[in-house]
Design an enzyme around this catalytic site. Sequence first.
Site, short mmCIF file in Angstrom:
data_model
loop_
_atom_site.label_atom_id
_atom_site.label_comp_id
_atom_site.label_asym_id
_atom_site.label_seq_id
_atom_site.Cartn_x
_atom_site.Cartn_y
_atom_site.Cartn_z
N GLY A 284 3.09 -0.85 4.22
CA GLY A 284 2.60 -1.69 3.18
C GLY A 284 2.51 -3.19 3.65
O GLY A 284 3.25 -3.52 4.44
N ALA B 199 -9.50 -13.87 3.50
CA ALA B 199 -9.90 -14.29 4.84
C ALA B 199 -9.21 -15.39 5.28
O ALA B 199 -8.85 -16.10 6.30
CB ALA B 199 -11.76 -14.76 4.83
N SER C 1 4.97 -11.76 5.67
CA SER C 1 3.91 -11.11 5.90
C SER C 1 2.89 -11.85 6.82
O SER C 1 3.01 -13.39 6.71
CB SER C 1 3.13 -10.45 4.67
OG SER C 1 2.67 -11.59 3.72
N ASN C 2 1.60 -11.44 7.02
CA ASN C 2 0.56 -12.43 7.62
C ASN C 2 1.30 -12.80 9.15
O ASN C 2 0.93 -14.06 9.50
CB ASN C 2 0.14 -13.49 6.94
CG ASN C 2 -1.07 -13.94 7.39
OD1 ASN C 2 -2.01 -13.20 7.96
ND2 ASN C 2 -1.36 -15.39 7.45
N TYR D 234 -10.56 2.12 6.29
CA TYR D 234 -9.25 1.91 5.25
C TYR D 234 -9.94 0.76 4.22
O TYR D 234 -10.58 -0.47 4.83
CB TYR D 234 -8.46 1.35 5.95
CG TYR D 234 -7.13 1.20 5.14
CD1 TYR D 234 -6.08 1.82 5.31
CD2 TYR D 234 -6.89 -0.11 4.53
CE1 TYR D 234 -4.86 1.82 4.53
CE2 TYR D 234 -5.75 -0.18 3.52
CZ TYR D 234 -4.97 0.64 3.57
OH TYR D 234 -3.57 0.64 2.72
N SER D 235 -9.97 0.82 2.96
CA SER D 235 -10.53 0.30 2.08
C SER D 235 -9.54 0.19 0.93
O SER D 235 -9.43 1.37 0.26
CB SER D 235 -11.74 0.44 1.74
OG SER D 235 -12.15 -0.24 0.59
N ASN D 236 -8.87 -0.95 0.36
CA ASN D 236 -8.25 -0.94 -0.96
C ASN D 236 -9.18 -0.55 -2.14
O ASN D 236 -8.69 -0.03 -3.17
CB ASN D 236 -7.87 -2.26 -1.33
CG ASN D 236 -6.70 -2.63 -0.55
OD1 ASN D 236 -5.73 -2.23 -0.42
ND2 ASN D 236 -6.78 -3.82 0.15
N SER E 54 0.63 -1.25 0.04
CA SER E 54 0.07 -0.05 -0.01
C SER E 54 0.75 1.48 -0.05
O SER E 54 0.13 2.47 -0.16
CB SER E 54 -0.88 0.11 1.20
OG SER E 54 -1.77 -1.13 0.95
N ARG F 5 -0.10 8.58 5.53
CA ARG F 5 -0.26 8.34 7.19
C ARG F 5 0.57 9.33 7.79
O ARG F 5 1.83 9.75 7.35
CB ARG F 5 0.28 6.88 7.20
CG ARG F 5 -0.73 5.75 6.79
CD ARG F 5 -0.23 4.54 7.50
NE ARG F 5 -0.88 3.46 7.04
CZ ARG F 5 -2.04 3.08 7.38
NH1 ARG F 5 -2.99 3.54 8.35
NH2 ARG F 5 -2.78 1.71 6.78
S1 HEL Z 1 -3.55 -3.97 4.51
C1 HEL Z 1 -2.81 -2.93 5.72
C2 HEL Z 1 -1.80 -2.18 4.68
N1 HEL Z 1 -2.42 -2.05 3.59
C3 HEL Z 1 -3.59 -3.00 3.32
C4 HEL Z 1 -3.17 -3.35 2.00
C5 HEL Z 1 -1.57 -2.79 2.42
N2 HEL Z 1 -2.66 -4.87 1.94
C6 HEL Z 1 -3.76 -5.63 1.83
O1 HEL Z 1 -4.80 -5.51 1.79
C7 HEL Z 1 -3.11 -7.18 1.82
C8 HEL Z 1 -4.23 -7.99 2.55
C9 HEL Z 1 -3.49 -9.32 2.81
C10 HEL Z 1 -2.33 -9.48 3.30
C11 HEL Z 1 -2.09 -10.73 3.74
C12 HEL Z 1 -0.40 -10.68 4.17
O2 HEL Z 1 -0.29 -10.57 5.31
O3 HEL Z 1 0.27 -11.28 3.19
N3 HEL Z 1 -2.77 -11.07 4.98
C13 HEL Z 1 -4.00 -11.94 4.81
O4 HEL Z 1 -3.86 -12.55 4.02
C14 HEL Z 1 -4.67 -12.07 6.25
N4 HEL Z 1 -5.60 -13.15 6.35
C15 HEL Z 1 -3.83 -1.54 6.30
C16 HEL Z 1 -1.95 -3.60 6.82
C17 HEL Z 1 -1.22 -0.80 5.17
O5 HEL Z 1 -0.43 -0.87 6.10
O6 HEL Z 1 -1.65 0.22 4.69
O7 HEL Z 1 -0.82 -2.98 1.93
#
Ligand code: HEL
Length: 413
Positions: free
Chosen positions: A335, A156, A361-362, A194-196, A97, A320
Amino acid sequence: MVSATMGRGAVLGAVVLSLVAVPARAATGETNTPSAALPTPDITGVDGVLHTARAQGAPGAWARIDDPGMTYLVSRGLADRNTKRAISTADRFRVGSVTKTFSAVVLLQLADEHKLDLDAPVNRYVPKLLPDDRITVRHVLSHRSGLYDYTDDMFAKSVAGFEAVRNKVFTYRDLVKLSLKKPRTNAPGAAYSYSNTNFVVAGLLIEKLTGHSVKSAYENRIFKPLKLSDTFYVHPDTRIPGRYARGYLTSDQAGPALVDATSQTVSWAQSAGAIISSAKDLNTFYSALLGGRLMSSARLAEMERFTKVNSTTAYGLGLRRRDLSCGISVYGHTGAVQGYYTYAFTTKDGGRSMTAVVNTSNNGKVLDTLAGTLESAFCGKRTKAPRGSAVGVRGSTVGVRGVDRADRVDGEE
Ligand code: HEL
């Protein structure tokens, strides 16, 4: 690996620490200390944070701080778990992001060129795209449109969700349609959510207003003018050009191996999250942005009109703000894309910039830990230390001028 290089050839071997007065916090929660008055970055602290991130599951972790005349490079661990190549702070990665700031910059430039009114409905530019004519461009760029984030459902299940879209190619309209299947989260302008989807709409606006792809808008308006030679928008290609860190997605359940998520279209994000870059380029970008070199001061002031998100963060237009514990505020974006977490922030005047990355990540623990690099980079050491204490840490290299030498690999700790 830790190294520091100075502009005029001197080598940093030691720092003298002193307590720095904490600047008074303004009523908004924001404080704007000139970068020249900032404490020296606490490189040992940054290195400690990266070490912790590694212990919590990140194969590699790295950070780059650019201060006037001085660059600090810190890296730990692996760029590639198969080949065991050590991370270099020059490695390219997916910024997630952080892309949103690039998209916002393009739209604010178009506003400067009188091609876009931030307070006009999105539907004026893309007729009938959204079901509510009250949703303005400003609502979209500040995450106050109420458009549901389709990625909440898509991911999800993190690994299965990712594998289902890894090689998919979506149109922007496909993604907006996914969002509109769900009720909106709030009335236009009523709340931050917050929304993509918002930055998918931003991509559509860019293409509609310029008559060209977002790729050419990014390249002609940002990448080329700033000479960002590590920065790319390759959608729908799945490859990262040149030398890069591989990205590893953590499974939702404890146990399974990390999933190599490097290769993907990132089509689920596009203008909301598909840029590839390096720590150096992100520092250059945010420094130029906050330094006023990408748009008029009036437009930058609009970008910096922040909505409070929580006690330490606020959101402007694709930007931000984080209010650090020492009273200093920094500006940039975070991100999260499969395989990578990024923090890229700069001071109000763009004088000191830091990008910190991990190639996983995750993993919420790692994400929270990595935020600690901001404290060390911008607040410096928080406790009094003996005069003349060295920057160096166990096994580190200090003062290797211009060389990011991966002389120690932490992958096997
Ligand atoms: S999420 C956030 C971050 N943003 C948003 C965007 C980004 N990234 C996403 O929307 C990816 C979501 C899936 C990522 C995945 C992982 O961690 O690899 N997570 C899952 O699948 C969880 N079930 C608000 C954190 C931001 O910092 O702006 O980049």
